[in-house]
Design a protein around this motif. Structure first.
Motif, PDB file in Angstrom:
ATOM      1  N   SER A 107      53.020  28.643  52.073  1.00 24.32           N
ATOM      2  CA  SER A 107      52.690  27.996  50.794  1.00 24.32           C
ATOM      3  C   SER A 107      51.529  27.040  51.038  1.00 24.32           C
ATOM      4  O   SER A 107      51.376  26.505  52.145  1.00 24.32           O
ATOM      5  N   LEU A 108      50.728  26.872  50.006  1.00 26.61           N
ATOM      6  CA  LEU A 108      49.497  26.099  50.178  1.00 26.61           C
ATOM      7  C   LEU A 108      49.193  25.353  48.878  1.00 26.61           C
ATOM      8  O   LEU A 108      49.232  25.944  47.797  1.00 26.61           O
ATOM      9  N   ALA A 109      48.947  24.059  49.016  1.00 28.90           N
ATOM     10  CA  ALA A 109      48.477  23.270  47.870  1.00 28.90           C
ATOM     11  C   ALA A 109      47.091  22.746  48.223  1.00 28.90           C
ATOM     12  O   ALA A 109      46.879  22.240  49.325  1.00 28.90           O
ATOM     13  N   VAL A 110      46.178  22.905  47.279  1.00 25.27           N
ATOM     14  CA  VAL A 110      44.776  22.563  47.541  1.00 25.27           C
ATOM     15  C   VAL A 110      44.226  21.758  46.371  1.00 25.27           C
ATOM     16  O   VAL A 110      44.548  22.037  45.216  1.00 25.27           O
ATOM     17  N   LEU A 111      43.404  20.798  46.716  1.00 29.44           N
ATOM     18  CA  LEU A 111      42.735  19.990  45.687  1.00 29.44           C
ATOM     19  C   LEU A 111      41.306  19.751  46.177  1.00 29.44           C
ATOM     20  O   LEU A 111      41.097  19.496  47.368  1.00 29.44           O
ATOM     21  N   ALA A 112      40.320  19.881  45.304  1.00 30.02           N
ATOM     22  CA  ALA A 112      38.927  19.596  45.705  1.00 30.02           C
ATOM     23  C   ALA A 112      38.068  19.386  44.468  1.00 30.02           C
ATOM     24  O   ALA A 112      38.379  19.882  43.387  1.00 30.02           O
ATOM     25  N   ASP A 113      37.000  18.649  44.678  1.00 32.60           N
ATOM     26  CA  ASP A 113      36.055  18.390  43.608  1.00 32.60           C
ATOM     27  C   ASP A 113      34.655  18.707  44.118  1.00 32.60           C
ATOM     28  O   ASP A 113      34.479  18.961  45.306  1.00 32.60           O
ATOM     29  N   LYS A 114      33.669  18.634  43.188  1.00 36.25           N
ATOM     30  CA  LYS A 114      32.282  18.715  43.651  1.00 36.25           C
ATOM     31  C   LYS A 114      31.575  17.440  43.208  1.00 36.25           C
ATOM     32  O   LYS A 114      31.803  16.967  42.093  1.00 36.25           O
ATOM     33  N   ASN A 115      30.719  16.899  44.067  1.00 32.42           N
ATOM     34  CA  ASN A 115      30.005  15.677  43.674  1.00 32.42           C
ATOM     35  C   ASN A 115      28.747  16.040  42.876  1.00 32.42           C
ATOM     36  O   ASN A 115      28.489  17.226  42.621  1.00 32.42           O
ATOM     37  N   LYS A 175      41.650  18.211  49.802  1.00 34.23           N
ATOM     38  CA  LYS A 175      42.979  18.029  50.398  1.00 34.23           C
ATOM     39  C   LYS A 175      43.595  19.403  50.555  1.00 34.23           C
ATOM     40  O   LYS A 175      43.577  20.212  49.613  1.00 34.23           O
ATOM     41  N   VAL A 176      44.162  19.668  51.736  1.00 32.44           N
ATOM     42  CA  VAL A 176      44.764  20.967  52.018  1.00 32.44           C
ATOM     43  C   VAL A 176      46.140  20.697  52.621  1.00 32.44           C
ATOM     44  O   VAL A 176      46.243  20.021  53.653  1.00 32.44           O
ATOM     45  N   VAL A 177      47.196  21.172  51.958  1.00 28.35           N
ATOM     46  CA  VAL A 177      48.563  20.932  52.440  1.00 28.35           C
ATOM     47  C   VAL A 177      49.240  22.284  52.668  1.00 28.35           C
ATOM     48  O   VAL A 177      49.388  23.076  51.739  1.00 28.35           O
ATOM     49  N   LEU A 178      49.610  22.522  53.926  1.00 22.95           N
ATOM     50  CA  LEU A 178      50.175  23.822  54.299  1.00 22.95           C
ATOM     51  C   LEU A 178      51.688  23.689  54.487  1.00 22.95           C
ATOM     52  O   LEU A 178      52.163  22.785  55.176  1.00 22.95           O
ATOM     53  N   ASP A 195      59.440  24.558  48.153  1.00 24.18           N
ATOM     54  CA  ASP A 195      58.201  24.736  47.380  1.00 24.18           C
ATOM     55  C   ASP A 195      57.654  23.446  46.779  1.00 24.18           C
ATOM     56  O   ASP A 195      56.476  23.376  46.432  1.00 24.18           O
ATOM     57  N   THR A 196      58.507  22.421  46.634  1.00 19.24           N
ATOM     58  CA  THR A 196      57.963  21.182  46.053  1.00 19.24           C
ATOM     59  C   THR A 196      57.272  20.315  47.107  1.00 19.24           C
ATOM     60  O   THR A 196      56.562  19.375  46.756  1.00 19.24           O
ATOM     61  N   HIS A 197      57.460  20.635  48.392  1.00 22.92           N
ATOM     62  CA  HIS A 197      56.907  19.735  49.425  1.00 22.92           C
ATOM     63  C   HIS A 197      55.375  19.682  49.393  1.00 22.92           C
ATOM     64  O   HIS A 197      54.805  18.588  49.445  1.00 22.92           O
ATOM     65  N   PRO A 198      54.667  20.853  49.352  1.00 25.54           N
ATOM     66  CA  PRO A 198      53.194  20.745  49.364  1.00 25.54           C
ATOM     67  C   PRO A 198      52.642  19.949  48.176  1.00 25.54           C
ATOM     68  O   PRO A 198      51.819  19.049  48.384  1.00 25.54           O
ATOM     69  N   PRO A 199      53.104  20.210  46.926  1.00 27.30           N
ATOM     70  CA  PRO A 199      52.535  19.386  45.849  1.00 27.30           C
ATOM     71  C   PRO A 199      52.917  17.918  45.949  1.00 27.30           C
ATOM     72  O   PRO A 199      52.109  17.035  45.627  1.00 27.30           O
ATOM     73  N   LEU A 200      54.136  17.618  46.411  1.00 26.53           N
ATOM     74  CA  LEU A 200      54.507  16.200  46.553  1.00 26.53           C
ATOM     75  C   LEU A 200      53.556  15.494  47.518  1.00 26.53           C
ATOM     76  O   LEU A 200      53.133  14.365  47.284  1.00 26.53           O
ATOM     77  N   ILE A 201      53.193  16.175  48.594  1.00 28.06           N
ATOM     78  CA  ILE A 201      52.290  15.559  49.579  1.00 28.06           C
ATOM     79  C   ILE A 201      50.854  15.541  49.037  1.00 28.06           C
ATOM     80  O   ILE A 201      50.114  14.575  49.230  1.00 28.06           O
ATOM     81  N   LEU A 202      50.488  16.607  48.308  1.00 28.05           N
ATOM     82  CA  LEU A 202      49.139  16.671  47.710  1.00 28.05           C
ATOM     83  C   LEU A 202      48.883  15.455  46.816  1.00 28.05           C
ATOM     84  O   LEU A 202      47.790  14.899  46.805  1.00 28.05           O
ATOM     85  N   VAL A 210      42.696  22.241  41.447  1.00 33.59           N
ATOM     86  CA  VAL A 210      44.029  21.863  41.920  1.00 33.59           C
ATOM     87  C   VAL A 210      44.874  23.128  41.834  1.00 33.59           C
ATOM     88  O   VAL A 210      44.950  23.756  40.780  1.00 33.59           O
ATOM     89  N   ASP A 211      45.472  23.528  42.946  1.00 29.75           N
ATOM     90  CA  ASP A 211      46.175  24.814  42.925  1.00 29.75           C
ATOM     91  C   ASP A 211      47.342  24.801  43.912  1.00 29.75           C
ATOM     92  O   ASP A 211      47.296  24.103  44.939  1.00 29.75           O
ATOM     93  N   PHE A 212      48.373  25.562  43.586  1.00 37.74           N
ATOM     94  CA  PHE A 212      49.472  25.833  44.526  1.00 37.74           C
ATOM     95  C   PHE A 212      49.708  27.336  44.513  1.00 37.74           C
ATOM     96  O   PHE A 212      49.778  27.953  43.443  1.00 37.74           O
ATOM     97  N   GLN A 213      49.819  27.935  45.681  1.00 39.72           N
ATOM     98  CA  GLN A 213      50.130  29.364  45.777  1.00 39.72           C
ATOM     99  C   GLN A 213      51.134  29.559  46.892  1.00 39.72           C
ATOM    100  O   GLN A 213      51.175  28.771  47.845  1.00 39.72           O
TER     101      GLN A 213
END
Ligand SMILES: Cc1cc2nc3c(=O)[nH]c(=O)nc-3n(C[C@H](O)[C@H](O)[C@H](O)COP(=O)(O)OP(=O)(O)OC[C@H]3O[C@@H](n4cnc5c(N)ncnc54)[C@H](O)[C@@H]3O)c2cc1C
Length: 283
Positions: A193-201, A210-213, A120-127, A176-179
């Motif tokens: 498992s999925l870690a996601v990060l995104a912003d709006k300009n 960023k999407v890490v599966l 479970d720590t792999h997706p956030p570590l890569i994110l 920023v989310d992990f599920q």
């Protein structure tokens, strides 16, 4: 279990590396290693217990990074204020990790060292663009976390190498989310498992996606085509649906069409769409 195993408990990284002969294995919390010992899948004749090495327990901010020692326990990641505020996806992964007994014992270094696809720590570590400091007979070097896995349950670390710490880059993105999805609601090993990060300009378009599966491929990885597609789009359900389809296609390129795809394909698509929703609703 072997009848005779030598046991070492060094107090420094150098002592640990010196003790790590080809026949040696590392033990930290032991939540995976004890199972490997009992099942006989650990074939070595020496155990090097790294719990006495203070340097592995560091958890601090340094410049624009956060340093997480390989020996930091999952429960500390869950409850630590610095992790919760600067690395929320890692705190969320720790929050969904096993029960308290295991979290109090298990370490982040052990989670990476074991290299289970469901770690479970792999997706956030890569994110968070995680880089690991690895100590070995030739000294210390930095390696991207994504390169520490060579296959399911196969670490890319060589014999004699020890994870010392992870250097992570916090990100202030709005989303920023992990599920994770497991076979049951709580205390579940991840099937997805999925870690996601995104912003709006300033034009309201998605940026820095960023999407890490994790868990459903041999190793956890970023989904570059999905990320590229999302960047520059106005957030909408139609866009999220297309991104989810792209991510499934990227996964299938790696795994091929397995029987479990009937479950995993809609599961990862639904999860990504749900995780992206705050881009429409919240910001
Ligand atoms: C009941 C139960 C529930 C679990 N639930 C989850 C879960 O929800 N999510 C999840 O991801 N995992 C889960 N796990 C798996 C396990 O707890 C984790 O992988 C844990 O993080 C391993 O850490 P550890 O310190 O116990 O490692 P250990 O068992 O001590 O070591 C694991 C492996 O990593 C290597 N290693 C340890 N430290 C280092 C280091 N510093 N450098 C290099 N190699 C090292 C060891 O040699 C060994 O091969 C669960 C396990 C159990 C028993």
């Amino acid at each position: 279990m072997r009848e005779h195993i030598e046991y070492f408990r060094p107090t420094t990284v150098d002592e640990a590396v010196a003790a790590l002969t080809d026949e040696a294995g590392i033990i930290a919390g032991g939540t995976d290693m004890m199972i490997d010992l009992r099942s006989g899948s650990f074939k070595g004749s020496r155990l090097v217990d790294v719990t006495g090495i203070e340097e592995l327990r560091v958890l601090k901010e340094e410049g624009d990074t956060v340093i997480v020692g390989a020996g930091v326990k999952i429960e500390e990641l869950r409850s630590n204020e610095l992790v919760r505020t600067k690395l929320p996806a890692l705190a969320q992964a720790a929050n969904k990790f096993a029960g308290l007994q295991v979290r109090n014992q298990a370490t982040i270094g052990g989670n990476v060292g074991h290299a289970a696809p469901c770690g479970d720590t792999h997706p956030p570590l890569i994110l968070y663009d995680g880089v690991a400091e690895v100590a070995g007979p030739g000294g210390r070097e930095m390696r991207p976390v994504a390169e520490l896995f060579s296959g399911p349950n196969r670490s890319a670390l060589k014999a004699g190498e020890l994870l010392v710490r992870f250097i992570l880059k916090p990100d202030t993105a709005a989303l920023v989310d992990f599920q994770k999805i497991g076979r049951r609601k709580d205390l579940a090993i991840s099937r997805v498992s999925l870690a996601v990060l995104a912003d709006k300009n300033d034009k309201g378009l998605i940026s820095r996606a960023k999407v890490v599966l994790g868990a459903c491929m041999p190793t956890t990885r970023r989904m570059p085509r999905t990320e590229e597609f999302l960047n520059g789009q106005a957030p909408s359900l139609a866009v999220f649906r297309e991104a989810a389809g792209l991510m499934a296609a990227e996964m299938i390129e790696v795994t091929g069409r397995r029987p479990s795809l009937a479950y995993k394909e809609p599961a990862i698509q639904g999860l990504l769409m749900r995780m992206l929703l705050p881009l429409i609703r919240r910001f």
